[in-house]
Scaffold this motif. Sequence first.
Motif, PDB file in Angstrom:
ATOM      1  N   GLY A   5       0.794  -1.225   0.000  1.00 24.61           N
ATOM      2  CA  GLY A   5       0.000   0.000   0.000  1.00 24.61           C
ATOM      3  C   GLY A   5       0.824   1.270   0.000  1.00 24.61           C
ATOM      4  O   GLY A   5       0.590   2.175  -0.812  1.00 24.61           O
ATOM      5  N   PHE A   6       1.805   1.365   0.890  1.00 23.35           N
ATOM      6  CA  PHE A   6       2.589   2.601   1.004  1.00 23.35           C
ATOM      7  C   PHE A   6       3.348   2.881  -0.280  1.00 23.35           C
ATOM      8  O   PHE A   6       3.293   3.987  -0.826  1.00 23.35           O
ATOM      9  CB  PHE A   6       3.555   2.504   2.184  1.00 23.35           C
ATOM     10  N   ARG A   7       4.044   1.867  -0.798  1.00 26.47           N
ATOM     11  CA  ARG A   7       4.853   2.066  -2.006  1.00 26.47           C
ATOM     12  C   ARG A   7       3.973   2.408  -3.207  1.00 26.47           C
ATOM     13  O   ARG A   7       4.286   3.313  -3.987  1.00 26.47           O
ATOM     14  CB  ARG A   7       5.662   0.804  -2.280  1.00 26.47           C
ATOM     15  N   THR A   8       2.848   1.713  -3.336  1.00 20.92           N
ATOM     16  CA  THR A   8       1.979   1.947  -4.487  1.00 20.92           C
ATOM     17  C   THR A   8       1.336   3.319  -4.426  1.00 20.92           C
ATOM     18  O   THR A   8       1.253   4.034  -5.435  1.00 20.92           O
ATOM     19  CB  THR A   8       0.895   0.858  -4.545  1.00 20.92           C
ATOM     20  N   MET A   9       0.872   3.706  -3.237  1.00 12.70           N
ATOM     21  CA  MET A   9       0.242   5.024  -3.109  1.00 12.70           C
ATOM     22  C   MET A   9       1.262   6.139  -3.292  1.00 12.70           C
ATOM     23  O   MET A   9       0.946   7.194  -3.858  1.00 12.70           O
ATOM     24  CB  MET A   9      -0.450   5.137  -1.747  1.00 12.70           C
ATOM     25  N   MET A  10       2.470   5.919  -2.836  1.00 16.35           N
ATOM     26  CA  MET A  10       3.534   6.901  -3.051  1.00 16.35           C
ATOM     27  C   MET A  10       3.763   7.133  -4.540  1.00 16.35           C
ATOM     28  O   MET A  10       3.884   8.284  -5.001  1.00 16.35           O
ATOM     29  CB  MET A  10       4.821   6.429  -2.379  1.00 16.35           C
ATOM     30  N   MET A  11       3.811   6.062  -5.310  1.00 16.07           N
ATOM     31  CA  MET A  11       4.005   6.204  -6.752  1.00 16.07           C
ATOM     32  C   MET A  11       2.811   6.897  -7.404  1.00 16.07           C
ATOM     33  O   MET A  11       2.979   7.725  -8.309  1.00 16.07           O
ATOM     34  CB  MET A  11       4.207   4.822  -7.384  1.00 16.07           C
ATOM     35  N   ALA A  12       1.602   6.586  -6.931  1.00 14.62           N
ATOM     36  CA  ALA A  12       0.410   7.227  -7.494  1.00 14.62           C
ATOM     37  C   ALA A  12       0.406   8.727  -7.226  1.00 14.62           C
ATOM     38  O   ALA A  12      -0.073   9.514  -8.054  1.00 14.62           O
ATOM     39  CB  ALA A  12      -0.847   6.585  -6.923  1.00 14.62           C
ATOM     40  N   ARG A  13       0.935   9.140  -6.072  1.00 18.11           N
ATOM     41  CA  ARG A  13       0.983  10.569  -5.755  1.00 18.11           C
ATOM     42  C   ARG A  13       2.128  11.274  -6.475  1.00 18.11           C
ATOM     43  O   ARG A  13       2.002  12.452  -6.854  1.00 18.11           O
ATOM     44  CB  ARG A  13       1.146  10.767  -4.248  1.00 18.11           C
ATOM     45  N   LEU A  14       3.245  10.577  -6.671  1.00 16.89           N
ATOM     46  CA  LEU A  14       4.386  11.215  -7.335  1.00 16.89           C
ATOM     47  C   LEU A  14       4.117  11.466  -8.810  1.00 16.89           C
ATOM     48  O   LEU A  14       4.475  12.516  -9.343  1.00 16.89           O
ATOM     49  CB  LEU A  14       5.632  10.338  -7.176  1.00 16.89           C
ATOM     50  N   PHE A  15       3.473  10.496  -9.458  1.00 11.54           N
ATOM     51  CA  PHE A  15       3.217  10.617 -10.896  1.00 11.54           C
ATOM     52  C   PHE A  15       1.755  11.010 -11.100  1.00 11.54           C
ATOM     53  O   PHE A  15       0.852  10.330 -10.620  1.00 11.54           O
ATOM     54  CB  PHE A  15       3.518   9.308 -11.615  1.00 11.54           C
ATOM     55  N   PRO A  16       1.504  12.110 -11.800  1.00  8.48           N
ATOM     56  CA  PRO A  16       0.143  12.647 -11.896  1.00  8.48           C
ATOM     57  C   PRO A  16      -0.768  11.915 -12.874  1.00  8.48           C
ATOM     58  O   PRO A  16      -1.823  12.422 -13.233  1.00  8.48           O
ATOM     59  CB  PRO A  16       0.385  14.087 -12.365  1.00  8.48           C
ATOM     60  N   GLY A  17      -0.399  10.711 -13.322  1.00  6.95           N
ATOM     61  CA  GLY A  17      -1.258  10.001 -14.249  1.00  6.95           C
ATOM     62  C   GLY A  17      -2.541   9.493 -13.608  1.00  6.95           C
ATOM     63  O   GLY A  17      -3.561   9.334 -14.281  1.00  6.95           O
ATOM     64  N   VAL A  18      -2.510   9.219 -12.289  1.00  2.00           N
ATOM     65  CA  VAL A  18      -3.687   8.717 -11.579  1.00  2.00           C
ATOM     66  C   VAL A  18      -4.410   9.898 -10.953  1.00  2.00           C
ATOM     67  O   VAL A  18      -3.815  10.641 -10.168  1.00  2.00           O
ATOM     68  CB  VAL A  18      -3.282   7.701 -10.498  1.00  2.00           C
ATOM     69  N   PRO A  19      -5.679  10.111 -11.264  1.00  2.00           N
ATOM     70  CA  PRO A  19      -6.414  11.219 -10.634  1.00  2.00           C
ATOM     71  C   PRO A  19      -6.422  11.087  -9.117  1.00  2.00           C
ATOM     72  O   PRO A  19      -6.460   9.976  -8.567  1.00  2.00           O
ATOM     73  CB  PRO A  19      -7.824  11.085 -11.223  1.00  2.00           C
ATOM     74  N   PHE A  20      -6.396  12.229  -8.447  1.00  2.15           N
ATOM     75  CA  PHE A  20      -6.334  12.244  -6.984  1.00  2.15           C
ATOM     76  C   PHE A  20      -7.507  11.498  -6.372  1.00  2.15           C
ATOM     77  O   PHE A  20      -7.348  10.672  -5.473  1.00  2.15           O
ATOM     78  CB  PHE A  20      -6.297  13.704  -6.519  1.00  2.15           C
ATOM     79  N   TRP A  21      -8.725  11.769  -6.853  1.00  5.09           N
ATOM     80  CA  TRP A  21      -9.908  11.133  -6.280  1.00  5.09           C
ATOM     81  C   TRP A  21      -9.920   9.635  -6.542  1.00  5.09           C
ATOM     82  O   TRP A  21     -10.361   8.847  -5.683  1.00  5.09           O
ATOM     83  CB  TRP A  21     -11.172  11.774  -6.842  1.00  5.09           C
ATOM     84  N   ALA A  22      -9.419   9.224  -7.713  1.00  2.00           N
ATOM     85  CA  ALA A  22      -9.408   7.798  -8.028  1.00  2.00           C
ATOM     86  C   ALA A  22      -8.470   7.043  -7.093  1.00  2.00           C
ATOM     87  O   ALA A  22      -8.798   5.948  -6.614  1.00  2.00           O
ATOM     88  CB  ALA A  22      -8.997   7.593  -9.487  1.00  2.00           C
ATOM     89  N   ALA A  23      -7.291   7.604  -6.814  1.00  2.22           N
ATOM     90  CA  ALA A  23      -6.367   6.966  -5.882  1.00  2.22           C
ATOM     91  C   ALA A  23      -6.966   6.887  -4.483  1.00  2.22           C
ATOM     92  O   ALA A  23      -6.787   5.897  -3.767  1.00  2.22           O
ATOM     93  CB  ALA A  23      -5.046   7.736  -5.851  1.00  2.22           C
ATOM     94  N   ASN A  24      -7.703   7.934  -4.079  1.00  6.33           N
ATOM     95  CA  ASN A  24      -8.331   7.921  -2.758  1.00  6.33           C
ATOM     96  C   ASN A  24      -9.311   6.765  -2.608  1.00  6.33           C
ATOM     97  O   ASN A  24      -9.272   6.005  -1.632  1.00  6.33           O
ATOM     98  CB  ASN A  24      -9.075   9.238  -2.519  1.00  6.33           C
ATOM     99  N   TYR A  25     -10.203   6.618  -3.580  1.00  4.64           N
ATOM    100  CA  TYR A  25     -11.254   5.616  -3.448  1.00  4.64           C
ATOM    101  C   TYR A  25     -10.742   4.209  -3.753  1.00  4.64           C
ATOM    102  O   TYR A  25     -11.260   3.236  -3.189  1.00  4.64           O
ATOM    103  CB  TYR A  25     -12.442   5.992  -4.326  1.00  4.64           C
ATOM    104  N   CYS A  26      -9.737   4.089  -4.604  1.00  4.63           N
ATOM    105  CA  CYS A  26      -9.116   2.777  -4.794  1.00  4.63           C
ATOM    106  C   CYS A  26      -8.433   2.312  -3.508  1.00  4.63           C
ATOM    107  O   CYS A  26      -8.529   1.138  -3.124  1.00  4.63           O
ATOM    108  CB  CYS A  26      -8.100   2.828  -5.930  1.00  4.63           C
ATOM    109  N   GLY A  27      -7.755   3.218  -2.831  1.00  9.60           N
ATOM    110  CA  GLY A  27      -7.150   2.871  -1.564  1.00  9.60           C
ATOM    111  C   GLY A  27      -8.175   2.513  -0.510  1.00  9.60           C
ATOM    112  O   GLY A  27      -7.966   1.615   0.307  1.00  9.60           O
ATOM    113  N   ALA A  28      -9.312   3.199  -0.514  1.00  8.66           N
ATOM    114  CA  ALA A  28     -10.363   2.923   0.472  1.00  8.66           C
ATOM    115  C   ALA A  28     -10.992   1.563   0.246  1.00  8.66           C
ATOM    116  O   ALA A  28     -11.315   0.846   1.209  1.00  8.66           O
ATOM    117  CB  ALA A  28     -11.433   4.016   0.405  1.00  8.66           C
TER     118      ALA A  28
END
Length: 265
Positions: A175-198
């Motif tokens: 989780g930590f490594r994957t979410m870190m990559m999602a936040r560093l690279f702007p290809g994943v929308p912010f809201w999509a990463a939030n709800y995928c993590g949830a």
Amino acid sequence: MLDATTRSGGTVTAVPAAPATELSLTAELSPAAELAVATRTGLAARCTRVLLSPWSRLSLLLVLLAASASSVLLFEPQRLLSDGWPPQLSGAAAAVVFGVAYGLCTVAFVPRPLLNLAAGALFGSQLGLATALAGTVLGAGIAFGLGRILGQDALRPLLRARWLKAADGQLSRHGFRTMMMARLFPGVPFWAANYCGAVSRMGWLPFLLATALGSIPNTAAYAVAGARASAPTSPAFLIAMGFIALPALAGAVVAWRKRHHLRGN
């Protein structure tokens, strides 16, 4: 009132009668009354199950998100870039208010780049960065909590597509490594990463920590660009724009190289 006597050694002892209230409490209910009580209890239990069911909670989440998006369309927070901050708010109070508004706006699908530019334009590079990061973590935490409480139980059984299973497994195990990559690279929308993590089994602490750390570079670049927008040829503005473009390019390259891995899982 005496209703009985007992004899012990020639002594008569009076036993008081049971109160009428006790008799009424111990009396059995009539069949009609029992049926009414059972009906009310069963109806309340069914209503509770329906209201707390996964699909009811998911419906509530969708209603909340639709209301948030509608409020954004109504109040138009993007006008901060053109109209500026209300003059009655200044200093730390303005930063706190903006940070809270930032978090709520991200839940309502307002693009973060727009909010980051506004933070830099209103508060400068340093305070704008701090305010934007606080709002980022606040908005991510609100979205994660809403998705975890209201949407996870209904959405997890729907993860049948290969790429959804791959994303869920990656977030649940790393989780930590994957979410870190999602936040560093702007290809994943912010809201999509939030709800995928949830929806995944990712924990709260890794999610919030990865969001805070992974959002620093991109947020700082936008805050500096917003603070120096009045001088678009200045070195600071050009460097900030370079930091904005490079992660986007790197994210596109990583996504291109990982596409076969996601399809194969």
